[in-house]
Write a protein that holds these residues in place. Structure first.
Motif, mmCIF file in Angstrom:
data_model
loop_
_atom_site.group_PDB
_atom_site.id
_atom_site.type_symbol
_atom_site.label_atom_id
_atom_site.label_comp_id
_atom_site.label_asym_id
_atom_site.label_seq_id
_atom_site.Cartn_x
_atom_site.Cartn_y
_atom_site.Cartn_z
ATOM 1 N N PHE A 359 0.817 -1.208 0.000
ATOM 2 C CA PHE A 359 0.000 0.000 0.000
ATOM 3 C C PHE A 359 0.856 1.266 0.000
ATOM 4 N N LEU A 360 2.017 1.194 0.650
ATOM 5 C CA LEU A 360 2.852 2.377 0.828
ATOM 6 C C LEU A 360 4.244 2.166 0.258
ATOM 7 N N ARG A 361 4.857 3.247 -0.182
ATOM 8 C CA ARG A 361 6.256 3.247 -0.609
ATOM 9 C C ARG A 361 7.081 3.871 0.520
ATOM 10 N N ARG A 362 8.177 3.243 0.866
ATOM 11 C CA ARG A 362 8.998 3.713 1.981
ATOM 12 C C ARG A 362 10.411 4.038 1.498
ATOM 13 N N SER A 363 10.949 5.155 1.948
ATOM 14 C CA SER A 363 12.327 5.523 1.624
ATOM 15 C C SER A 363 13.046 5.911 2.905
ATOM 16 N N GLU A 364 14.313 5.516 3.009
ATOM 17 C CA GLU A 364 15.106 5.830 4.202
ATOM 18 C C GLU A 364 15.917 7.094 3.955
ATOM 19 N N GLN A 365 15.883 7.993 4.917
ATOM 20 C CA GLN A 365 16.626 9.239 4.847
ATOM 21 C C GLN A 365 17.730 9.237 5.899
ATOM 22 N N ASN A 366 18.898 9.749 5.526
ATOM 23 C CA ASN A 366 20.020 9.834 6.458
ATOM 24 C C ASN A 366 20.555 11.259 6.418
ATOM 25 N N LYS A 367 20.259 12.017 7.469
ATOM 26 C CA LYS A 367 20.656 13.422 7.541
ATOM 27 C C LYS A 367 21.908 13.631 8.381
ATOM 28 N N GLY A 368 22.636 12.526 8.640
ATOM 29 C CA GLY A 368 23.882 12.640 9.390
ATOM 30 C C GLY A 368 23.656 12.903 10.862
ATOM 31 N N GLU A 369 24.664 13.418 11.501
ATOM 32 C CA GLU A 369 24.590 13.633 12.949
ATOM 33 C C GLU A 369 23.523 14.652 13.318
ATOM 34 N N SER A 370 23.277 15.610 12.461
ATOM 35 C CA SER A 370 22.317 16.670 12.800
ATOM 36 C C SER A 370 20.871 16.209 12.685
ATOM 37 N N GLY A 371 20.584 15.408 11.662
ATOM 38 C CA GLY A 371 19.193 15.025 11.422
ATOM 39 C C GLY A 371 18.868 13.575 11.693
ATOM 40 N N GLY A 372 19.885 12.716 11.757
ATOM 41 C CA GLY A 372 19.651 11.308 12.029
ATOM 42 C C GLY A 372 19.070 10.561 10.840
ATOM 43 N N ARG A 373 18.702 9.306 11.095
ATOM 44 C CA ARG A 373 18.112 8.443 10.061
ATOM 45 C C ARG A 373 16.643 8.216 10.372
ATOM 46 N N TYR A 374 15.821 8.211 9.327
ATOM 47 C CA TYR A 374 14.390 7.998 9.528
ATOM 48 C C TYR A 374 13.767 7.562 8.205
ATOM 49 N N PHE A 375 12.530 7.048 8.296
ATOM 50 C CA PHE A 375 11.782 6.629 7.115
ATOM 51 C C PHE A 375 10.780 7.708 6.728
ATOM 52 N N GLU A 376 10.535 7.795 5.418
ATOM 53 C CA GLU A 376 9.437 8.601 4.901
ATOM 54 C C GLU A 376 8.517 7.697 4.075
ATOM 55 N N TYR A 377 7.221 8.042 4.071
ATOM 56 C CA TYR A 377 6.226 7.202 3.400
ATOM 57 C C TYR A 377 5.389 8.024 2.428
ATOM 58 N N GLN A 378 4.965 7.355 1.364
ATOM 59 C CA GLN A 378 3.974 7.908 0.457
ATOM 60 C C GLN A 378 3.141 6.768 -0.114
ATOM 61 N N SER A 379 2.005 7.102 -0.686
ATOM 62 C CA SER A 379 1.080 6.072 -1.155
ATOM 63 C C SER A 379 1.551 5.466 -2.473
ATOM 64 N N GLU A 380 1.386 4.156 -2.595
ATOM 65 C CA GLU A 380 1.637 3.467 -3.857
ATOM 66 C C GLU A 380 0.402 3.505 -4.749
ATOM 67 N N LEU A 381 -0.740 3.924 -4.196
ATOM 68 C CA LEU A 381 -2.011 3.884 -4.907
ATOM 69 C C LEU A 381 -2.560 5.292 -5.071
ATOM 70 N N ASP A 382 -3.524 5.436 -5.948
ATOM 71 C CA ASP A 382 -4.177 6.719 -6.171
ATOM 72 C C ASP A 382 -4.847 7.174 -4.871
ATOM 73 N N PRO A 383 -4.405 8.300 -4.280
ATOM 74 C CA PRO A 383 -4.979 8.712 -2.990
ATOM 75 C C PRO A 383 -6.475 9.004 -3.072
ATOM 76 N N GLU A 384 -6.930 9.532 -4.192
ATOM 77 C CA GLU A 384 -8.364 9.813 -4.317
ATOM 78 C C GLU A 384 -9.178 8.526 -4.294
ATOM 79 N N LEU A 385 -8.626 7.480 -4.876
ATOM 80 C CA LEU A 385 -9.304 6.188 -4.863
ATOM 81 C C LEU A 385 -9.364 5.632 -3.445
ATOM 82 N N ILE A 386 -8.257 5.743 -2.699
ATOM 83 C CA ILE A 386 -8.243 5.292 -1.305
ATOM 84 C C ILE A 386 -9.282 6.046 -0.489
#
Length: 402
Positions: A359-386
């Motif tokens: 259902f979702l697409r996930r990407s890992e972000q690495n902002k180094g010591e200042s921002g750290g590592r975390y995941f971001e998500y977005q929909s794999e499907l048409d949001p209007e349909l959901i």
């Protein structure tokens, strides 16, 4: 005087019901290995021994429930021919949308004599329901197989899967035997169980893999032979429906829906034979209906989180971090009159599951010591349909998309 239905004729279908989800085939095709594993796990019942616990895993539409119904019917028939077997009672419950109390109460009521009053819906707790269940099991006696379909949707599966398998060793029952059969669409469900539950179950696991195109062709050809009048379905239509479903999820339910919906498209067009073009027309219709089913199959809070991501996406605010999704999720849950889950970990777990399910697409972000590592998500499907599907679910729309 003629009416609006006076000129309706059935030029394609013979036994249309064999193309519906409720149809239970007399013979299960293309699941020989799973049936053999099932047979081996159930054989102790024939000799009056304690039954094994069994867990079935696989995505929707892969035959888990159909195979289970087939095996339960065959086992009940065989038990009547075996002197060493106890009387067998099979309890079948779908856990989707149920609380633990509702499930145990249903089991109690299944065991009550016809003249008895049902176990009350209010005024007593889950512990009282379990106590009454054990009492009724011993009064009935024999062997009991409890089939819990969509058990991963139960609000407190840990308690259910701990209490019932341990009922005999804990001294709650002495005159009956119990086996649990759980059916889950979630391959990771076992990971969510507590260590003590895993130790208690000691279950046989049966995994249902997706069908390939030739297997789906076999299933569709067998159904088509009964569903249609002679000459009303071209083999090319069957092959295309099988190929589309195999490329997508390997789902027999989807393949059957494609064939039925293609036949309905042929009828609307006034054609007397289902052809490839009718299956192509059906593909878009079924795709929308399939998404509705997949969303509806998720737990309530998983749906809220999916809706939250869709709303963020529609507003141009994705990819989104977990905390941003959590804030929107709290608003969504409250808008539907439900208290939201309170921990960030709960939201993270649901996001991970929705990512795994596609259902979702996930990407890992690495902002180094200042921002750290975390995941971001977005929909794999048409949001209007959901959002459209979610709206219809919340308002109790039971109509499909055909």
């Amino acid at each position: 005087m003629s009416g609006p239905f006076s000129n309706v004729t059935d030029t394609i279908f013979d036994e249309k019901q064999v193309l519906t989800e409720n149809y239970q085939p007399e013979k299960i095709l293309e699941r020989d290995e799973e049936i053999e594993e099932y047979r081996f796990a159930l054989q102790d019942v024939l000799f009056g021994r304690d039954p094994e616990n069994i867990m079935l895993y696989g995505k929707a539409g892969l035959g888990k429930t159909a195979v289970t119904k087939y095996m339960m019917t065959a086992l009940k028939d065989e038990v009547t021919t075996r002197d060493s077997a106890d009387e067998l009672t099979v309890h079948e419950l779908n856990c989707n949308g149920k609380t633990l109390f509702m499930v145990v109460r249903t089991l109690v009521n299944d065991l009550l004599p016809d003249h008895a009053s049902p176990f009350p819906k209010r005024g007593l707790g889950t512990g009282d329901a379990f106590e009454e269940l054990y009492k009724r099991l011993d009064r009935v006696g024999g062997t009991h197989l409890m089939v819990f379909d969509e058990i991963d949707h139960l609000d407190d599966a840990n308690t259910l899967l701990y209490e019932i398998p341990r009922a005999k060793s804990n001294g709650h029952i002495t005159q009956s035997k119990i086996g649990v059969i759980g059916i889950s669409n979630n391959y990771t469900f076992r990971r969510s169980l507590s260590p003590k539950v895993k130790d208690t179950l000691m279950e046989t696991e049966i995994s249902f893999s997706p069908y390939d195109a030739p297997e789906l062709q076999t299933i569709l050809s067998t159904r088509a032979a009964r569903a249609f009048v002679e000459g009303a379905c071209d083999e090319s239509a069957i092959n295309l429906a099988a190929a589309i479903a195999a490329r997508d999820m390997g789902n027999a339910r989807q393949a059957i829906d494609l064939l039925r919906t293609g036949a309905e498209a042929a009828l609307k067009a006034g054609d007397d034979c289902v052809q490839e073009q009718h299956i192509k027309e059906a593909r878009d219709i079924v795709k929308r209906g399939q998404l509705t089913t997949r969303i509806r199959d998720q737990t309530q809070h998983a749906q809220y989180i999916l809706e939250s991501v869709a709303r963020l996406e529609a507003a141009g605010r994705t990819p989104a971090r977990t905390r941003d999704i959590q804030h929107r999720y709290q608003t969504v849950a409250n808008s539907w009159g439900t208290d939201p889950l309170t921990t960030l970990k709960s939201v993270q777990d649901h996001l991970s599951d929705l990512h795994m399910l596609g259902f979702l697409r996930r990407s890992e972000q690495n902002k180094g010591e200042s921002g750290g590592r975390y995941f971001e998500y977005q929909s794999e499907l048409d949001p209007e349909l959901i959002l459209d599907v979610r709206e219809r679910i919340e308002h109790g729309d039971t109509l499909d998309n055909r």
